[in-house]
Write a protein that holds these residues in place. Sequence first.
Motif, PDB file in Angstrom:
ATOM      1  N   SER A 302       0.828  -1.211   0.000  1.00  0.00           N
ATOM      2  CA  SER A 302       0.000   0.000   0.000  1.00  0.00           C
ATOM      3  C   SER A 302       0.860   1.258   0.000  1.00  0.00           C
ATOM      4  N   GLU A 303       1.994   1.229   0.725  1.00  0.00           N
ATOM      5  CA  GLU A 303       2.890   2.387   0.743  1.00  0.00           C
ATOM      6  C   GLU A 303       3.549   2.593  -0.617  1.00  0.00           C
ATOM      7  N   ASP A 304       3.912   1.505  -1.285  1.00  0.00           N
ATOM      8  CA  ASP A 304       4.502   1.628  -2.625  1.00  0.00           C
ATOM      9  C   ASP A 304       3.511   2.269  -3.596  1.00  0.00           C
ATOM     10  N   LEU A 305       2.268   1.855  -3.523  1.00  0.00           N
ATOM     11  CA  LEU A 305       1.244   2.444  -4.391  1.00  0.00           C
ATOM     12  C   LEU A 305       1.044   3.922  -4.068  1.00  0.00           C
ATOM     13  N   LEU A 306       1.059   4.256  -2.778  1.00  0.00           N
ATOM     14  CA  LEU A 306       0.856   5.648  -2.368  1.00  0.00           C
ATOM     15  C   LEU A 306       1.991   6.538  -2.853  1.00  0.00           C
ATOM     16  N   GLN A 307       3.235   6.048  -2.747  1.00  0.00           N
ATOM     17  CA  GLN A 307       4.389   6.847  -3.162  1.00  0.00           C
ATOM     18  C   GLN A 307       4.431   7.030  -4.677  1.00  0.00           C
ATOM     19  N   SER A 308       3.996   6.022  -5.426  1.00  0.00           N
ATOM     20  CA  SER A 308       4.020   6.135  -6.886  1.00  0.00           C
ATOM     21  C   SER A 308       2.816   6.896  -7.425  1.00  0.00           C
ATOM     22  N   GLY A 309       1.825   7.159  -6.558  1.00  0.00           N
ATOM     23  CA  GLY A 309       0.628   7.862  -6.992  1.00  0.00           C
ATOM     24  C   GLY A 309      -0.410   6.963  -7.627  1.00  0.00           C
ATOM     25  N   ASP A 310      -0.131   5.662  -7.694  1.00  0.00           N
ATOM     26  CA  ASP A 310      -1.086   4.712  -8.257  1.00  0.00           C
ATOM     27  C   ASP A 310      -2.076   4.282  -7.181  1.00  0.00           C
ATOM     28  N   SER A 311      -3.156   3.663  -7.594  1.00  0.00           N
ATOM     29  CA  SER A 311      -4.181   3.241  -6.636  1.00  0.00           C
ATOM     30  C   SER A 311      -4.974   2.064  -7.185  1.00  0.00           C
ATOM     31  N   ILE A 312      -5.595   1.344  -6.278  1.00  0.00           N
ATOM     32  CA  ILE A 312      -6.499   0.262  -6.672  1.00  0.00           C
ATOM     33  C   ILE A 312      -7.819   0.882  -7.108  1.00  0.00           C
ATOM     34  N   VAL A 313      -8.359   0.361  -8.172  1.00  0.00           N
ATOM     35  CA  VAL A 313      -9.599   0.909  -8.725  1.00  0.00           C
ATOM     36  C   VAL A 313     -10.712   0.853  -7.673  1.00  0.00           C
ATOM     37  N   ASN A 314     -11.339   2.025  -7.459  1.00  0.00           N
ATOM     38  CA  ASN A 314     -12.484   2.169  -6.536  1.00  0.00           C
ATOM     39  C   ASN A 314     -12.127   1.931  -5.068  1.00  0.00           C
ATOM     40  N   VAL A 315     -10.824   1.990  -4.729  1.00  0.00           N
ATOM     41  CA  VAL A 315     -10.393   1.851  -3.331  1.00  0.00           C
ATOM     42  C   VAL A 315      -9.526   3.053  -2.977  1.00  0.00           C
ATOM     43  N   PRO A 316      -9.895   3.837  -1.927  1.00  0.00           N
ATOM     44  CA  PRO A 316      -9.080   4.991  -1.540  1.00  0.00           C
ATOM     45  C   PRO A 316      -7.672   4.569  -1.115  1.00  0.00           C
ATOM     46  N   ALA A 317      -6.725   5.488  -1.309  1.00  0.00           N
ATOM     47  CA  ALA A 317      -5.340   5.207  -0.937  1.00  0.00           C
ATOM     48  C   ALA A 317      -5.187   5.187   0.575  1.00  0.00           C
ATOM     49  N   GLY A 318      -4.026   4.640   1.031  1.00  0.00           N
ATOM     50  CA  GLY A 318      -3.732   4.619   2.467  1.00  0.00           C
ATOM     51  C   GLY A 318      -4.263   3.373   3.155  1.00  0.00           C
ATOM     52  N   LYS A 319      -4.881   3.561   4.326  1.00  0.00           N
ATOM     53  CA  LYS A 319      -5.365   2.434   5.126  1.00  0.00           C
ATOM     54  C   LYS A 319      -6.427   1.600   4.428  1.00  0.00           C
ATOM     55  N   PRO A 320      -7.377   2.215   3.696  1.00  0.00           N
ATOM     56  CA  PRO A 320      -8.341   1.363   2.965  1.00  0.00           C
ATOM     57  C   PRO A 320      -7.670   0.412   1.978  1.00  0.00           C
ATOM     58  N   THR A 321      -6.611   0.889   1.295  1.00  0.00           N
ATOM     59  CA  THR A 321      -5.873   0.026   0.377  1.00  0.00           C
ATOM     60  C   THR A 321      -5.177  -1.109   1.125  1.00  0.00           C
ATOM     61  N   ARG A 322      -4.581  -0.757   2.270  1.00  0.00           N
ATOM     62  CA  ARG A 322      -3.909  -1.787   3.070  1.00  0.00           C
ATOM     63  C   ARG A 322      -4.897  -2.855   3.527  1.00  0.00           C
ATOM     64  N   ARG A 323      -6.059  -2.425   3.996  1.00  0.00           N
ATOM     65  CA  ARG A 323      -7.069  -3.390   4.453  1.00  0.00           C
ATOM     66  C   ARG A 323      -7.570  -4.244   3.286  1.00  0.00           C
ATOM     67  N   TYR A 324      -7.711  -3.632   2.116  1.00  0.00           N
ATOM     68  CA  TYR A 324      -8.196  -4.368   0.949  1.00  0.00           C
ATOM     69  C   TYR A 324      -7.189  -5.451   0.540  1.00  0.00           C
ATOM     70  N   ILE A 325      -5.897  -5.089   0.496  1.00  0.00           N
ATOM     71  CA  ILE A 325      -4.864  -6.066   0.136  1.00  0.00           C
ATOM     72  C   ILE A 325      -4.774  -7.156   1.198  1.00  0.00           C
ATOM     73  N   ARG A 326      -4.840  -6.738   2.490  1.00  0.00           N
ATOM     74  CA  ARG A 326      -4.780  -7.719   3.571  1.00  0.00           C
ATOM     75  C   ARG A 326      -5.928  -8.721   3.474  1.00  0.00           C
ATOM     76  N   LYS A 327      -7.101  -8.253   3.076  1.00  0.00           N
ATOM     77  CA  LYS A 327      -8.256  -9.142   2.952  1.00  0.00           C
ATOM     78  C   LYS A 327      -7.985 -10.233   1.924  1.00  0.00           C
ATOM     79  N   TRP A 328      -7.406  -9.854   0.780  1.00  0.00           N
ATOM     80  CA  TRP A 328      -7.147 -10.839  -0.254  1.00  0.00           C
ATOM     81  C   TRP A 328      -6.008 -11.779   0.132  1.00  0.00           C
ATOM     82  N   VAL A 329      -4.979 -11.244   0.790  1.00  0.00           N
ATOM     83  CA  VAL A 329      -3.879 -12.106   1.235  1.00  0.00           C
ATOM     84  C   VAL A 329      -4.390 -13.133   2.248  1.00  0.00           C
ATOM     85  N   LEU A 330      -5.208 -12.682   3.187  1.00  0.00           N
ATOM     86  CA  LEU A 330      -5.783 -13.600   4.182  1.00  0.00           C
ATOM     87  C   LEU A 330      -6.664 -14.649   3.517  1.00  0.00           C
TER      88      LEU A 330
END
Length: 394
Positions: A302-330
């Motif tokens: 999530s930090e790499d995406l935030l620093q590059s300015g990229d984002s997951i479609v329809n998911v806000p940057a920062g903590k929401p992105t981290r939670r979204y990625i964590r959900k899929w990893v889990l």
Amino acid sequence: MKEKTNLVRNRCLFSIVIVVIYFLCHRIPLNGIDMNVYDNLSLDLDAILTMAISGAGKKCYVMSLGISPYITASLIVSILFAMRTKEAKMRTSPKAMNYWITGLCFIIALIQSIFYALELTYVNRNLTSIILAVFELMAGASIAQYLLINNKKYGVGGFAPIIVVNMFETLIRTLTKSTFVDLRIPLLISLVMVIIMIFMEMHEKKIPLQRVSVHNVHAEKNYLAIKYNPVGFMALMFGSGIYMIPQLIIGIIHHYHQTATINFLYENLNMSTVFGMRIYIVMMFVFTILLSLLFVNPKDLSEDLLQSGDSIVNVPAGKPTRRYIRKWVLLLSCVSGAIVCGCLILCAYLQFNGIVDPTVAMLPTTFMLLSGFICNIYLEIRAYHDFDSYKPFV
């Protein structure tokens, strides 16, 4: 135009040479050992995992430790490295990590050599024969480490080719000593597990990304990929090493203090009993999830995406992105862990209920591991082939 470098051919040939040298060296017996004691072996899960990384289930050869010390040291250093902050990771050089792995590998090899040497059966047991066995085991581990490091540099698959050879040797030994009637059920289960594992190893979850710049070097890859089997078979391969920790603690306590509970744990905390297998399977499921969260770190992604300015479609940057990625990893790690543990449960059920012969009950686990490592070798060879096929524009 660039001439073809034959990168794939050269690396594959180098790995074949390494495997042949390893295969010949790990047939050298230790001095002063009564080899007749090690003729009959039981093929439980512990034996399968031991032979996969050492290739010497009899534990009476010079290279009985195999690549186990190096792999264990690499795993420990990798876990500690994954737990560090992103800034600390950037300050750590690969050379420093290699120093840590080498030092830790020496310590692990020494400890394992002492334990192996004390448990061996000698023709004439004395202090000299035990010390000689320790030195021979250490030398064998050093040779295996040297071959492994060179294969990682100049070959393909890292430690996977050595493990594949060890497991093929185990399979051939098991299949030639079993009848078709004994093999029917295990081979049918193995076929299903191989199909599932190949699918999980060769496919990945693609999370759509929105790139901010068309000049981004990753602009053509507009997704974040997470493999269906996030950490592969690392949890299963190294779970036996983690499992040894409570066994060692119980063994030490049992030596000095014996109660009904301690005696029960001492006799049953192993993979040859129903109780021990239950503990191991639960531990493996939890270990798979923890390793997935460490190596596919949602925070770093999530930090790499935030620093590059990229984002997951329809998911806000920062903590929401981290939670979204964590959900899929889990989710993916739970599914992966459930499939692997389900295979272990089925194999244990067949073995402990006498449905199939104990020597072939763990065949599905062997085929499952084998298919995973072969997939990894194939993917690396394909990557080298793609690299070798590139042509310069100028």
